[in-house]
Design an enzyme around this catalytic site. Structure first.
Site, mmCIF file in Angstrom:
data_model
loop_
_atom_site.group_PDB
_atom_site.id
_atom_site.type_symbol
_atom_site.label_atom_id
_atom_site.label_comp_id
_atom_site.label_asym_id
_atom_site.label_seq_id
_atom_site.Cartn_x
_atom_site.Cartn_y
_atom_site.Cartn_z
ATOM 1 N N ASP A 21 -36.296 -39.911 -25.672
ATOM 2 C CA ASP A 21 -35.268 -38.762 -26.049
ATOM 3 C C ASP A 21 -35.662 -38.206 -25.276
ATOM 4 O O ASP A 21 -36.803 -37.727 -24.792
ATOM 5 C CB ASP A 21 -35.476 -37.956 -27.495
ATOM 6 C CG ASP A 21 -34.705 -37.307 -27.308
ATOM 7 O OD1 ASP A 21 -33.401 -36.575 -27.255
ATOM 8 O OD2 ASP A 21 -34.186 -36.889 -28.798
ATOM 9 N N CYS A 69 -28.289 -37.450 -35.896
ATOM 10 C CA CYS A 69 -29.020 -37.270 -34.659
ATOM 11 C C CYS A 69 -28.887 -35.849 -34.036
ATOM 12 O O CYS A 69 -27.442 -35.254 -34.045
ATOM 13 C CB CYS A 69 -28.042 -37.925 -33.072
ATOM 14 S SG CYS A 69 -28.984 -37.653 -31.545
ATOM 15 N N GLY A 70 -29.903 -34.643 -34.403
ATOM 16 C CA GLY A 70 -29.714 -33.770 -34.260
ATOM 17 C C GLY A 70 -28.975 -33.131 -32.648
ATOM 18 O O GLY A 70 -27.915 -32.765 -32.766
ATOM 19 N N HIS A 71 -29.744 -33.636 -31.365
ATOM 20 C CA HIS A 71 -28.769 -33.345 -30.612
ATOM 21 C C HIS A 71 -27.368 -33.929 -30.626
ATOM 22 O O HIS A 71 -26.377 -33.097 -29.481
ATOM 23 C CB HIS A 71 -29.351 -33.836 -29.142
ATOM 24 C CG HIS A 71 -28.826 -35.001 -29.267
ATOM 25 N ND1 HIS A 71 -29.302 -36.289 -29.737
ATOM 26 C CD2 HIS A 71 -27.783 -35.595 -27.869
ATOM 27 C CE1 HIS A 71 -28.641 -37.246 -28.648
ATOM 28 N NE2 HIS A 71 -27.703 -36.539 -27.613
#
Length: 354
Positions: free
Chosen positions: A269, A104-106
């Protein structure tokens, strides 16, 4: 004049009542609930083993924090755990409405700030402008670089991904209600299907969110039914996480390209999707539309928030040609909370409405 009511730290409750303490953040509008205390020990010799253990034995913690009444259908979370990797400052398990993600980048952008501010990494020397935070995600080790001032996070965060690669291009998928649809599949720590929204009869910028969700979900279900996902390193990573609908602007330009990600159980998202940016950069590089160190901006059609990304070097993942991608964005704190779970509450483990 502000009104104030003197309250105890928590409502009156039995001493044995479970208490879950969290810090809430968001990155580009996408929430991240970080568990500080209250989650039992997550056992396992490796991070992927810990992920399996939590799914099998501690899933009530996920449901209590992600679901209503404490969360909501689109809540996202992180449980911090020890890592078996000597270079990692922390390990993390990602939580969502359906289960557990591999990347998960965020969340990585937010956890970079969090790790620095909460002392999970060594104190930075005076004058340091950027702190390094090594975060062990289920997909592998990622390195975040946190802008800082006087030892505290300040401004944007960037991180370098695990090797990202393309699994399939121009895949013809029979999507109910839409006919044959051309789909690309790429990996950015998680696998995504990519489709131009226009091919589904939708405008990425003006369509209703419900229509985008329905179309993306139909693609996800169709791909899962018609195409087998494989990962060269681990079967634990071999699953389709969701579908990203795009504006089709894949050729390099300085103007932002817009997309929206629908993942897990129709979760939307709010951010441009960090791991999706990784996968989309890998896809554009694979197609010869992007060169190394060409920065692209990615805009969320949900909130208008923007991440930037670029392929910084070539790599390998098994036999796949891959790239390491740098993603940049900014996370913000929104609050802290302590949640209690009363034994006589029939909804103590949460619920979801569609």
């Amino acid at each position: 004049m502000e009104s104030a009511l003197a309250l105890p730290r928590l409502p009156p409750h039995d001493p044995g009542t479970p208490v879950l303490s969290v810090v809430d953040m968001h990155t580009g509008g996408e929430p991240l609930r970080i568990v500080l205390a209250g989650c039992p020990e997550v056992s396992g010799p490796t991070l992927l083993a810990k992920r399996r253990y939590m799914r099998q034995h501690l899933d009530h913690v996920r449901r209590r924090l992600m679901f209503e009444p404490r969360g909501h259908r689109d809540m996202y979370g992180a449980v911090l755990v020890p890592s078996e990797l000597p270079d990692a400052h922390l390990g993390v398990l990602f939580l969502h409405n359906e289960g557990y993600s591999s990347m998960c980048g965020h969340a990585v952008l937010a956890l970079g700030r969090f790790a620095l501010d909460f002392g999970l990494v060594p104190a930075t020397p005076a004058g340091t402008r950027e702190a390094r935070v090594n975060i062990h995600c289920p997909c592998g080790l990622v390195t975040a670089f946190v802008a800082c001032e006087d030892g505290r996070s300040h401004g944007p965060v960037r991180f370098h991904s695990v090797p990202a690669f393309v699994l399939a291009t121009d895949l013809m998928v029979d999507v109910p209600g839409h006919g044959k649809v051309v789909v690309d599949i790429a990996y950015g720590g998680a696998f995504y299907a990519f489709v131009t929204a226009e091919k589904l009869g939708l405008d990425i910028c003006s369509a209703k969110t419900r229509d985008l969700v329905d179309a993306a979900s139909a693609v996800t279900k169709a791909v899962k039914a018609q195409f087998k996902i494989n990962h060269p390193d681990s079967e634990d990573l071999a699953f389709l996480y969701g579908t990203i609908l795009t504006d089709g602007k894949d050729a390099y330009t300085k103007e932002p390209t817009t997309n929206i990600c629908v993942f897990a159980d129709e979760q939307v998202d709010r951010s441009p999707t960090g791991s999706g940016v990784i996968a989309r950069i890998a896809l554009q590089y694979h197609k010869g539309l992007l060169e190394l160190n060409q920065t692209r901006a990615f805009k969320s059609s949900a909130t208008g928030s923007v991440f930037t990304g670029k392929a910084v070097r070539e790599a390998k993942c098994g036999d796949f040609k891959a790239v390491i991608v740098e993603v940049s964005g900014q996370a913000h704190y929104t609050g802290t909370a302590s949640f209690i779970v009363e034994d006589d509450d029939p909804l103590r483990d949460g619920f979801l409405l569609k």
